[in-house]
Write an enzyme that holds these catalytic residues in place. Sequence first.
Site, PDB file in Angstrom:
ATOM      1  CD  GLU A  33      -2.800  -1.332  -0.037  1.00  0.00           C
ATOM      2  OE1 GLU A  33      -3.103  -0.317  -0.700  1.00  0.00           O
ATOM      3  OE2 GLU A  33      -3.141  -2.484  -0.379  1.00  0.00           O
TER       4      GLU A  33
ATOM      5  CG  HIS B 145      -1.186   1.043  -4.459  1.00  0.00           C
ATOM      6  ND1 HIS B 145      -1.293   0.978  -5.828  1.00  0.00           N
ATOM      7  CD2 HIS B 145      -1.513  -0.197  -3.998  1.00  0.00           C
ATOM      8  CE1 HIS B 145      -1.673  -0.257  -6.176  1.00  0.00           C
ATOM      9  NE2 HIS B 145      -1.808  -0.986  -5.090  1.00  0.00           N
TER      10      HIS B 145
HETATM   11 ZN    ZN Z   1      -2.540  -3.007  -5.108  1.00  0.00          ZN
END
Ligand code: ZN
Length: 500
Positions: free
Chosen positions: A265, A268
Amino acid sequence: MDKIQQLKKHLADVVHLQHAAALLGWDQQCYMPHGGGAARAEQLAVLSRLAHEKFTADKTGKLLQAAAAEVKDRPYDSDEAALVRVAQHDYDLATRIPTALVEEIARVTSQAHEVWAKARQDKRFADFAPMLERIFDLMRQQAQALGYKDRMYDALLDQYEPNMKTADVERVFTELRGELVPFVAAVFERLDKVDTRPVHLDYELAKQEKFGMMVIKKLGYDLNRGRQDRAVHPFTTNFSTNDVRITTRYMKNYMPTALFGSIHEAGHAMYEQGSSQALEGTILAGGTSLGVHESQSRLWENVVGRSRGFWKHFYPSLQKMYPKQLGSIDMETFYRAINFVSRSLIRVEADEVTYNLHVMLRFEMENALLEGKLAVKDAPDAWNSKMQAYLGITPPNDAEGILQDVHWSSGLVGYFPTYSLGTFLSLQYWEKALKDVPSIPADIEKGNFSTLLGWLNQNIHQHGRKYWPAELTQRVTGESLQIQPFMRYLKAKYSEIYGL
Ligand code: ZN
């Protein structure tokens, strides 16, 4: 005020409404008491409707037309030309689907979610089949409304990976199947070569959290412009490029879930945080596609986070934190354990070696169902025989087979391939980064991640949505989408781990 400024101001209202809705969604998944559910659903529906109405209004079309005339002589990569180009693309997508169809999809998928959850619990695909037929029928209508030249699937795929064509995905998967299926079979022969116990020890949650936070901070996730909370299903969300939040979940007896989830995450989030500040508050801020987004998360999670160099730096601190568990386990044993391959039936639990075969299977199924080459009632058999052909295993029931993913019940058809496209892209970008900055692996061993993050910022993040995914990849690597960098990486790493 010139036309481009008027368009910007109009679109900024849409962006702010969407971000306000996202904040309510974040709160719902992280902190909202159970009782708040009904009111929150209403609030979210109103904000989403206002954003959608404002964006699809005739006014947007007129402003776009006027702004397009104004920027027609500006360079392709100027912020203004990009804003008009991307807004036009989004506007076309949003206005092509009739409101009645949007509402019907929302209605059917909200019912379908419950039917799917119950059918999965009861392990009975037949209970979900009528709903799935209805959903694929709606997806065909959606594809017709969006329009396509060649394949019906092109229209659905384009929503998640702009300009990507079904034939291109088929090309890379065909190449992948030829090389990967025999490699998986060879690794499966030697699964006992890796001792998986080190990841299954008793890992106190508070320490997992402390270690995970230390890692993502060091990677370069900016906590002045982000934070991490707990959620049942990990996700990244943002309300600005300067407020990008991630979530993770913890398991006491399985350390990789939280740590690699956090790194994923954070990958991202660093992409979102890396958009140029000039794009803040515009529709150009953020990732250009789901595939490119996934290239960032999987690069940090797997190529970096599961590498030997990364653990040369971090393993001593982890050992110090868990002396009882890891004191007598050397780094090499730990490195192999976090890279273990298994005969998993479940995509979300799959390792790097088998993961893309799970995705390929879904892509093939979606196409066949959409084009009417496969009947819904025959889908479980098709699923199981593909699992046998690609992975050499057959699910014992539908819950561990065709019913495992939430996507189809949510009307997300065309979404799955982006997971694999991201994996392939992550290695293409990685190879180019190493060519440009050969010190990156040595820097990682020293705990210096800024050379890699700097390269990603410079070449990928700062551009936000200014370039379509294929353009971006061409600009960065000089090539179109390729699987060979991924196959080279996979074969080298896992041949060594499994002694092939
Ligand atoms: Zn992902």
